[in-house]
Write an enzyme that holds these catalytic residues in place. Sequence first.
Site, PDB file in Angstrom:
ATOM      1  N   GLY A  46       0.785  -1.222   0.000  1.00 55.73           N
ATOM      2  CA  GLY A  46       0.000   0.000   0.000  1.00 55.73           C
ATOM      3  C   GLY A  46       0.818   1.274   0.000  1.00 55.73           C
ATOM      4  O   GLY A  46       0.258   2.363  -0.065  1.00 55.73           O
ATOM      5  N   CYS A  47       2.128   1.172   0.087  1.00 57.34           N
ATOM      6  CA  CYS A  47       2.980   2.365   0.056  1.00 57.34           C
ATOM      7  C   CYS A  47       3.325   2.706  -1.388  1.00 57.34           C
ATOM      8  O   CYS A  47       3.576   1.814  -2.196  1.00 57.34           O
ATOM      9  CB  CYS A  47       4.272   2.121   0.833  1.00 57.34           C
ATOM     10  SG  CYS A  47       4.027   1.949   2.608  1.00 57.34           S
ATOM     11  N   VAL A  48       3.342   3.982  -1.703  1.00 54.52           N
ATOM     12  CA  VAL A  48       3.751   4.406  -3.039  1.00 54.52           C
ATOM     13  C   VAL A  48       5.241   4.154  -3.212  1.00 54.52           C
ATOM     14  O   VAL A  48       5.678   3.634  -4.234  1.00 54.52           O
ATOM     15  CB  VAL A  48       3.409   5.898  -3.276  1.00 54.52           C
ATOM     16  CG1 VAL A  48       3.954   6.374  -4.598  1.00 54.52           C
ATOM     17  CG2 VAL A  48       1.904   6.101  -3.211  1.00 54.52           C
ATOM     18  N   SER A  49       6.037   4.502  -2.199  1.00 51.37           N
ATOM     19  CA  SER A  49       7.470   4.194  -2.199  1.00 51.37           C
ATOM     20  C   SER A  49       7.654   2.761  -1.728  1.00 51.37           C
ATOM     21  O   SER A  49       6.802   2.209  -1.046  1.00 51.37           O
ATOM     22  CB  SER A  49       8.212   5.126  -1.241  1.00 51.37           C
ATOM     23  OG  SER A  49       8.039   6.462  -1.602  1.00 51.37           O
TER      24      SER A  49
END
Length: 96
Positions: A46-49
């Site tokens: 769920g993290c963009v990075s």
Amino acid sequence: MDIEEIIENFEFLDDWEERYRYVIDLGRSLQGLDDQDKTEENRVQGCVSNVWMVWELESQTPPVLSFRADSDAHIVRGLVSILLAAFSHKTPDQIL
């Protein structure tokens, strides 16, 4: 560095740019992970990075959780450092 020290440092800094730089500096001091730990299994969903996190249960009484983490983004590494300071080396009950 513990979470109380980080909070004190944030209170000392006056503007958002200084706080932003401080978070990035925290990320630079993060030990990070070996490439062997940067697996899909350890990636935070769920993290963009990209963020990878591993944990260990230290056999003490009571047991203590230790976390290690890394990211490919400077600001996220700093945010991860803050999370580790808040939650690592604590019992599950202390974390909850």
